[in-house]
Design a protein around this motif. Sequence first.
Motif, PDB file in Angstrom:
ATOM      1  N   GLY A   5      51.741  12.614  -7.865  1.00 27.01           N
ATOM      2  CA  GLY A   5      50.767  13.259  -8.745  1.00 27.01           C
ATOM      3  C   GLY A   5      50.314  12.417  -9.902  1.00 27.01           C
ATOM      4  O   GLY A   5      49.230  12.640 -10.454  1.00 27.01           O
ATOM      5  N   LEU A   6      51.152  11.438 -10.317  1.00 26.14           N
ATOM      6  CA  LEU A   6      50.793  10.547 -11.423  1.00 26.14           C
ATOM      7  C   LEU A   6      50.777   9.108 -10.920  1.00 26.14           C
ATOM      8  O   LEU A   6      51.482   8.240 -11.427  1.00 26.14           O
ATOM      9  N   SER A   7      49.952   8.869  -9.924  1.00 32.23           N
ATOM     10  CA  SER A   7      49.933   7.547  -9.295  1.00 32.23           C
ATOM     11  C   SER A   7      49.503   6.461 -10.267  1.00 32.23           C
ATOM     12  O   SER A   7      49.807   5.281 -10.074  1.00 32.23           O
ATOM     13  N   GLN A   8      48.775   6.851 -11.353  1.00 33.90           N
ATOM     14  CA  GLN A   8      48.314   5.842 -12.319  1.00 33.90           C
ATOM     15  C   GLN A   8      49.433   5.345 -13.216  1.00 33.90           C
ATOM     16  O   GLN A   8      49.256   4.355 -13.923  1.00 33.90           O
ATOM     17  N   LEU A   9      50.581   6.011 -13.209  1.00 36.42           N
ATOM     18  CA  LEU A   9      51.682   5.603 -14.084  1.00 36.42           C
ATOM     19  C   LEU A   9      53.003   5.987 -13.428  1.00 36.42           C
ATOM     20  O   LEU A   9      53.522   7.077 -13.663  1.00 36.42           O
TER      21      LEU A   9
ATOM     22  N   ASP B 102      39.295  -2.352  -8.169  1.00 36.82           N
ATOM     23  CA  ASP B 102      40.306  -1.598  -8.921  1.00 36.82           C
ATOM     24  C   ASP B 102      41.714  -2.005  -8.514  1.00 36.82           C
ATOM     25  O   ASP B 102      42.629  -1.985  -9.341  1.00 36.82           O
ATOM     26  N   SER B 103      41.888  -2.375  -7.250  1.00 36.07           N
ATOM     27  CA  SER B 103      43.226  -2.753  -6.782  1.00 36.07           C
ATOM     28  C   SER B 103      43.742  -3.985  -7.525  1.00 36.07           C
ATOM     29  O   SER B 103      44.942  -4.094  -7.807  1.00 36.07           O
ATOM     30  N   TYR B 104      42.844  -4.904  -7.883  1.00 30.85           N
ATOM     31  CA  TYR B 104      43.291  -6.095  -8.614  1.00 30.85           C
ATOM     32  C   TYR B 104      43.627  -5.752 -10.063  1.00 30.85           C
ATOM     33  O   TYR B 104      44.594  -6.283 -10.622  1.00 30.85           O
TER      34      TYR B 104
ATOM     35  N   LEU C 201      47.835  -4.546 -14.206  1.00 34.46           N
ATOM     36  CA  LEU C 201      48.509  -3.518 -15.003  1.00 34.46           C
ATOM     37  C   LEU C 201      49.992  -3.431 -14.663  1.00 34.46           C
ATOM     38  O   LEU C 201      50.851  -3.390 -15.547  1.00 34.46           O
ATOM     39  N   ASN C 202      50.292  -3.398 -13.380  1.00 37.25           N
ATOM     40  CA  ASN C 202      51.691  -3.291 -12.952  1.00 37.25           C
ATOM     41  C   ASN C 202      52.483  -4.520 -13.387  1.00 37.25           C
ATOM     42  O   ASN C 202      53.651  -4.415 -13.779  1.00 37.25           O
TER      43      ASN C 202
ATOM     44  N   VAL D  26      49.010   1.709 -20.318  1.00 35.29           N
ATOM     45  CA  VAL D  26      48.461   0.398 -20.663  1.00 35.29           C
ATOM     46  C   VAL D  26      47.015   0.374 -20.190  1.00 35.29           C
ATOM     47  O   VAL D  26      46.712   0.802 -19.083  1.00 35.29           O
ATOM     48  N   ARG D  27      46.125  -0.124 -21.032  1.00 28.89           N
ATOM     49  CA  ARG D  27      44.707  -0.136 -20.705  1.00 28.89           C
ATOM     50  C   ARG D  27      44.195  -1.565 -20.623  1.00 28.89           C
ATOM     51  O   ARG D  27      44.580  -2.412 -21.423  1.00 28.89           O
ATOM     52  N   ILE D  28      43.307  -1.793 -19.665  1.00 27.79           N
ATOM     53  CA  ILE D  28      42.663  -3.091 -19.510  1.00 27.79           C
ATOM     54  C   ILE D  28      41.158  -2.884 -19.547  1.00 27.79           C
ATOM     55  O   ILE D  28      40.617  -2.028 -18.839  1.00 27.79           O
TER      56      ILE D  28
END
Length: 466
Positions: free
Chosen positions: A340-344, A431-433, A438-439, A452-454
């Motif tokens: 559910g929180l794949s972004q983090l 977006d994958s890059y 980010l990771n 974390v924001r880019i």
Amino acid sequence: MLPTVAIIGRPNVGKSTLFNRLVGKKLALVDDMPGVTRDRREGEGRLYDLEFKVIDTAGYEDEDPQSLPGRMRMQTERAVAEAQVALFLIDGRAGVNPLDEEIARWLRSSATPVVLVVNKAEGKQANDGIMESYALGFGEPIAISGEHGEGMADLFQALLPHIDGGKFEPADIDAPDAILKLAIVGRPNAGKSTLINKLLGENRLITGPEAGITRDSIAVDWIWRDPDPKMPEPDEEGNVAEPMTERRVRLIDTAGMRKRAKVQDKLEKLSVADARHAIDFAEVVVLLLDATKGLEAQDLKIADHVIKEGRALIIAINKWDVAENGSALFQGIRAALNDGLSQLKGVPMIAVSAFTGKGLDQMISAAFDAREAWTRRVSTGVLNRWFEAAIAANPPPAPGGKRIKLRYMTQANNRPPAFVIFGTRVDQLPDSYTRYLLNGIRRDLDFGAVPVRINLRARSNPFAKD
């Protein structure tokens, strides 16, 4: 006498809109036509617990002193001279123009401290304006939307050192011993008030079996005695201070947040809005789950809101003392959170009991660790050495046979950490890059699971060659 905040800027950048938001009333006329405000208007402003006099000034124009615009400018100059701090507003969508640069030159000659504010910053249209504003020479800009109320927590932090009278002390907010602002959020009856009472060792907050007892967001200052303090690093002379055993925390209890469709009562709507404001004010947010009910869709929505607001997040599973099949429950919630929180991924998750006190010290310790990562800054040298290695290990793609060049990287902000990458054809970077970078930042630079924001900028490094 209240301290004074003057709002300065060229015509039509939104000064009166911000003034109305700070005073909580529509006292100043607002219109798309430039130059509506002529006389400086004063009102009693409030931003969270800061109270001050706020002055709405006329748009600063470079005209003859005897003309009407010139006389308006003199009123503006007088307002700045009387103020403890000036908010210099620019229009993020329009970007920096020559009159903004003229105002900046004048403000730099003034003795009044200046906070640079980029207004109309909702959405992506203001990104270029935000980056351009660094050239005005006032440091990191505060991005806000005076119309929609976005960015008010950041504006609060920027005003805090300049204003006396607020109950929040103007301390070094990045210092290890700075007070930790910790909000406890969750669905109704998850045990938020009970948990805070257990931490305090007294029945400070009303609790009971009924859902929705808490209405206002209640802040309580507390001293946490760390049972396992970290040994401080030695100074340049090799001296080591005593380990810190007492740490200050501002605990913020909030109203339970139900699904929006179920919130019909006006008072409950206000309570939920207040809880959202508490998230904006906090540094770290603990999302409290009920172990007897598991993870629900509403919990994920609350967590997503916390992450979008850029706050460090911790998941605490309460009522662990009565949970059945705890190991399977814990792993199930972890898997659901990762989906559910794949972004983090990897958000700290702790089993606690507000009744017995299990896991509460671990939760507070994790909150301080999260705040430390949330406030961390990385030097440009270290950052770009990592950046070069990351690109060498996995070069950017070449869509259409044209290579995307990523030139250099800098940290533009902390609280939360935000980075800017400069290069060419960055609008074609998949977006994958970006997720790969980010990771890597979280893993290799010790940012953990904080947001974390880019931001990508198609601008060349003036010192680099193609």
